[in-house]
Structure formats: structure tokens, C-alpha cells
Scaffold this active site. Sequence first.
Site, PDB file in Angstrom:
ATOM      1  N   GLU A 112       4.992   6.948  -5.077  1.00  0.00           N
ATOM      2  CA  GLU A 112       4.018   6.987  -5.973  1.00  0.00           C
ATOM      3  C   GLU A 112       3.368   8.602  -6.286  1.00  0.00           C
ATOM      4  O   GLU A 112       3.351   9.410  -6.277  1.00  0.00           O
ATOM      5  CB  GLU A 112       2.155   6.850  -5.234  1.00  0.00           C
ATOM      6  CG  GLU A 112       2.535   5.547  -4.057  1.00  0.00           C
ATOM      7  CD  GLU A 112       1.761   5.030  -3.983  1.00  0.00           C
ATOM      8  OE1 GLU A 112       0.154   5.872  -4.218  1.00  0.00           O
ATOM      9  OE2 GLU A 112       1.292   3.957  -2.740  1.00  0.00           O
ATOM     10  N   GLU A 172       1.803   4.903   4.373  1.00  0.00           N
ATOM     11  CA  GLU A 172       0.937   6.202   4.331  1.00  0.00           C
ATOM     12  C   GLU A 172       0.648   6.616   5.806  1.00  0.00           C
ATOM     13  O   GLU A 172      -0.567   6.727   6.293  1.00  0.00           O
ATOM     14  CB  GLU A 172       0.469   6.091   3.451  1.00  0.00           C
ATOM     15  CG  GLU A 172       0.783   6.293   1.536  1.00  0.00           C
ATOM     16  CD  GLU A 172      -0.506   6.155   0.936  1.00  0.00           C
ATOM     17  OE1 GLU A 172      -1.864   6.252   0.912  1.00  0.00           O
ATOM     18  OE2 GLU A 172      -0.320   7.112  -0.452  1.00  0.00           O
TER      19      GLU A 172
END
Length: 851
Positions: free
Chosen positions: A260, A191
Site C-alpha cells: 500500500e 495490518e
Amino acid sequence: MASTVCPLLHFFFFFSCFICLYISPFAAAAVANNVTYDSRSLIINGERKLLISAAIHYPRSVPAMWPGLVKTAKEGGVDVIETYVFWNGHEPSPGNYYFGGRYDLSRFVKIVQEAGMLLILRIGPFVAAEWNFGGIPVWLHYVPGTVFRTDNEPFKHYMQNFTTLIVNMMKKEKFFASQGGPIILSQVENEYGYYEAAYGEGGKAYTQWAAKMALSQNTGVPWIMCQQWDAPDPVINTCNSFYCDDFKPSFPTMPKIWTENWPGWFKTFGGRDPHRPAEDVAYSVARFFQKGGSAHNYYMYHGGTNFGRTSGGPFITTSYDYDAPIDEYGLPRFPKWGHLKELHRAIKLCEHALLNNKPTLVHLGSLQEADVYEDQSGSCAAFIANLDDKNEKTVHFRNVSYTLPAWSVSILPDCKNVVFNTAKVGSQTSMIEMEPEQLKPSIASPDKDLKPLSWEIFVEKAGIWGEADFTRYGFVDHINTTKDTTDYLWHTTRLFVDENGEFLTKGNQPTLLIESKGHALHAFVNGILQASASGNGTVSPFKFKSPVSLKAGENEIAILSMTVGLQNAGSFYEWVGAGLTSLKLKGSKNGTMDLSNSTWTYKIGLEGEHLGLYDANGSKNVKWRSVSEPPKNQPLTWYKAVVDAPPGDEPVALDMVHMGKGLAWLNGEQIGRYWPRKAPNDKCVKACDYRGKFNPDKCNTGCGEPTQRWYHVPRSWFKPSGNVLVMFEEKGGDPTQIRFSRRKLSGLCAHVSEDHPSFATDDLHKNKADLELKCPMNMHISAFKFASYGTPTGACQSYAIGDCHDPDSTAVIEKLCLNKNECTVELTGKNFRTEICPGVTKKLAVEATCS
């Protein structure tokens, strides 16, 4: 017309064989698998694969739980296990590596491999994950010149060393698919796209370096970067979000991967309890595959527990349950687990059509659409979506009418029959209770249950114990001082009060004014606790004021500053500090006294920590004081008791609702931070509306209740007898009220209508809806509290007989299910009086107990 796939009826009949055939190529570890990809999917040994993955983090459970967790995931229709690698758990000091216990990564991978499953290894080594310091070792922050996650030579040096260490370990075990092992993807970084711009050109250079470094490892499998929009080819950018149907990879040559999907959310001490409905999770997954997705991972599928001091945040709870399909204790969470299992089954029936055809979009209304995957051979699968988040709609598709609940997707593996709708939950619901067990003394005596529990205590000094570590004018940063070797840092100073001073002569009570960068503190004057204060999971810094009692002469002010897990993400997050910044005393004749720049004496940690009171050997270093009854509401107290394990084999938790805040251990294993801090008494729901986009504040419960009351104690940590339970209580509680609690199924219920989507569907028969009931292993369906076929009303635990009811309902259900571990009841004429209530869609509702 000839087809390259089985007719739908055969699909259903041979589904279990289909799954076996699907998995078996990976069960043989000796066979190398070539993993590549194109724009549609990962390609393993030349065959396209549609993959459903489950995140299970090995340190958030214990090795004894790993086989069961993997097995339950596989039974839930999962192909792949995903895990991060936790750098700070594996390298606690430079060059000192640990891969034992909960950190035995190779053992975990072997268990996945032996189950015939694949694995995604997210090496990072930055992970975020609500894990302490984002998984990066704290010691790295103190290597001169180091700046995390940018084009910084010291950071890149250590990051590459650790990444290479993990890759070489996996290669040595032949764990990569290219060697015949289960690992099909590896991840570098995590991320970073959210934060890259904050680092300027150094951020861009770091992204390119990280990708190049990863590719140089020559693993033989693709690398991924999630939420990294400038990931260089051939590294695959992937999506993390509650919804990823609109996500597009960075390059048109890459598959659409969702690393995710959050089926729940994490909790912070003092926060509410978030939940995500099963209907919405299923909707998000179905939409992803409808729009061209090919690999999907639940984060988390089993959240587990932040044992010890591993939680980050700060303020992340010890529980990392995440409202996941498998709960913190390793049990399937019904109906979420069961509903998603049926979803996976439906999606797998569409695999060939999805991965070998381009979709045709068909508009069926303003907010209704179908994506059709079809070829000339007769292979056809369709997903029909109703994006309206309020209203049910009826649409016409290929000359057939379909009624779509609001915010739902229907799956048609043959473009004709609906086998699954995301909003129609047919899976059972399990009612779980925490059954309390009084702590029992571990004494080899038949009458031990009659003997009171023996307690021993050790009381910490409020302030500097032993020799001070150092003295300074003013305050120091808490984290830079402790370097996270402990949560605790003592600050003390002395204040002289004249006996004729205004504090005393006018009867005024002075007020202590404190400001802190976080996270929490306890304030003592002359050894007596005056006040406690803290920030929260949203804002760590805090200010507080509290009256304090002073005496004539010398007064010692002692502040115990505490961290509650370190920052785990954000730009330059390693520079976020903690601890006191200002301390003033208001109420003197001269106004407010500023003690911030006074002489302060410091001590790192607790004496009990230094002595190792939580460990069997360390506990011998101090003379514990035996008491017939442990003191209540006494701060800075260590408690010890020798207890029996709770009976049975159900998962166990420690009920700490009557304690204040502190740490707990069993047999030297650290359970974690306990803090039954209550959530605000607002913004909760009685019933959650699944319709519409989810956010973490949408479906909260637990208002006015402790965010976390129960703390998981793995069964494998117990010995047959002589279990040593140790707690350090910071501010005071009642240890006599501590209980073990067994996590037990108190009952189960389910309801299904005769028009419920069914896998028992073909061209010759109408839907054959059925209701499935299943008790945990070693338990059986022992009784039915309610059963009605007809038009029952109400919801789970509040069913009632409606206007229409087959009086034989209970007898039918008992004949089919009583004393069985599991059973399936078809809503057909052979079981029930289907002629009752003509023209009405009937349903079956039951509530049962297991024993």
C-alpha cells in the site's frame, strides 16, 4: 562493449513492443505459471519480475466500469491489479452467499485476465479499508463467545470457512497462476502487526494459525501478510505506508514488496479534502525501487465510491476518491496519472539491471546519493536522489554534472542519461468541472422540458411508528440493538409539565443536555425538530446542549440516534459502541432533571425503510402524496421524482449541496449517505509544496466547504426513461435545488522546458523534450487559449507571455494539434525559432479546450 540489453535508443524505439512481450506470457490463461521468490523479486516461470500494481476494489465501482478501469490502469504502465475480498458483502448472513452485481468477484478477475494483467487477491478476510466493520460481517459479533482477530475458536471457524470458500471458487475458475490464471499472490489478514500485542499470547497464536491456515489452502502461489513483522516463513511480510524505501522483509530470503503506497487519503464528513502531490508520489516510488524494491501497489489507484452503507470509519464519506490516479468517476487524474505513467516507463527500462545486480551506493553530498546497478556485461542503471527537502543541488556523477531539484530522484537507465525526474512534471493538467443539469421529468412528450418536475412525498412520524419494538429503563447500545440493519434507532419518553411549572411561568426555556457515544442524533419534542448533533471522524462521542420548547401537560421527547458507518479497525474494535448515554433537562425549579434512567420506548429503523420506499415494489406499499412543489426544510421526509438521465455519456453525480443529511437511491440502487457537512475554515493551502515527507494534513483544500457535495451515480444505473430518484431527508433541505451534474473536461494545459528529461535520448543527440496533449475519448482539441514558446510565466490557467516569445507559437501548435484527439509537440528547431533568447532555457506553455 557487448551488452545483454538493447542500446538505450532501441529501448525507447521498441518500448511498446517491450511491454507487449512483457505481458504476453500471462495473456494465455491455459499456461500454468510457477510463482516463487527469492531475496530480490518474485520469480514467474523462472524469470524475475519487477511489478507495478494498482488497487481497484470491485464493489467500489460497478461492473460496467470495470473494463475501462483496468484498461486505463494498463495504459498507465501498470502490470497488476490488486483487490481486497469483502466478506460482509459476500456473506450477509451465515451461509447465505452473494456474488452478483458489484460483488461478482469472478467476473472482475476474468476482466483482469482478459486484459493480459496479473492480480493480487487480498482475501483477508479482515480488510480495514475504511469499509464498514472492516469487512467482517456484523452477525459474527453476535455468535456466542466470538472475539475478532485472536486465538478464538468461533472466529477462526468462520474465517477459515470463508477463506476456503474464496480459494475454492478461484480454483474452480482456474484463476491461480499455478493453474494458468492471473493471481500471483494472496493475502491473509491485514495490518495485524499494529494490534497483535493488545491480544497478548492469543494474538501471537492467531498470527501463526492464520499463516498455517492460508498455506494449507494449496493455492500454488505465495501468501503475504502486510505490516506483520512476525509473519512465519514462507509467508512474506510486506509494507504499507507513504514511504517504504527503508522497509526490510522479515527474512533475508524474501523480496521487498510494498502493498500500500497511499497516493492520497480518504475523507470524513466534516473534514478537509486531502491531496498528495504527484511529485511526492513519484519520489516515494522511485526511492522504493532505488533501494531494492521489486513489487509495488498503489492504494488506491482507483478509489471509487462507498455505495449504500458500505463506508466505515465511522464518518467516512460516500466518496472514496482518495486523490487517486484514476478518479472516483473512472477518469484519469492529470497530471498525477500521466506523471506516474512516465515514471513506470522509466523504471521498466531499468528492470533487467535492477533485478540482476546488487546496488553500489555512491555518496554525492550530505543529502545526495546514487544507487548504481551494474554488471560486467554493460547493463547499468542508476537512481540519483536529492534528499534535501528545500534546496536544489548540482552533483557530479561519473564525470557528468546533474542538477537535482529538492526532494527528487533522477532515473538513468544507462547510468548516463536522465529520462525522468520525479519533481519535473511534464504531463498535462486537466481542468474538471461539474456541469449542472436541472432534473427533468421523464415524460414521453416533445415539450417535457417545459413541464415542471412532479414530486411525491411521504413524511415519517417523529418517534415510534407502528408498534414499539421494546421498552427499557435507560439507554441501550445503538449497534447492539440495530445490529447494523439500519442507521436509525428511535428513543422516546414522556415528560409531564405542570402548567404552573417554572418552565412556563417564568418564561424560562429549558435546556436539553445529551451525551452520546456517537455518531449523530436529531432531537424532537412533540414532533418538532429541536436540534441536531454529531461527533466527527476523529472523535465519535459527543456532548451537546440545546434549548427546547415544552408545553403544559404531556410532552414527548423523541431522539433519532444514527450511525454513520461502523468502526473498521483497531484492537477489539467490534466492541466499540454507539448511541445515547445520558439525557438531562436543565432549568426546572428542582434543578436538573436526569431522564437517562426513565422509561424509554424503542423502534429500530424508519417506517420508509420497513416499507421499502426506495424500491419500485416497496414504493407501492404506501400512498405517496403528490405536491406541486416539494416542502423545504422539512425533516423526516421521503422525496420521489421520476426523471430523465442527463444527456451525453460523461460520468454523472447528484449535487446535494442544498440538502441536509440522508440517503439517496436511483432505481432502487442505493447511491449512499449524503451529508454536505462543511469542513473547518482553516489549515488549508492555496498551493501545495511537494517537498518533504507527506502526511494527510499537509496539502488540504476545501476549508469552509462541504466535504462532499457531489455523489456518483453510475451511468449503468440509468434507464432510457422512467428513472425513479428517491431520497430520505433527515433534517431538512431544498429538493428543488437538487441537480445532476456531468463531470466534464473544461480544458487542459501543459508546460515543458527544453531541458526536461526525455525518453528520446541517446549518445548522439541532445534531449528531445516534447509536450503531449490528449482529450478524452470522442473529443478533440478545439481551440487554444494560450500558447507561447520562449519564457512564459505563471501556472495553469494563469499563463502569460514572458520576455522571450516566438510569435508563431499559436500557429505552430494549431497546425500540429487542432481537431486531433491527441498530439505531441517537440521543442525543436523544425517547429519553433530556437535561436530566440540565446543562452536561455526555453519552454513551451499551452492551454487548450476540448470538444
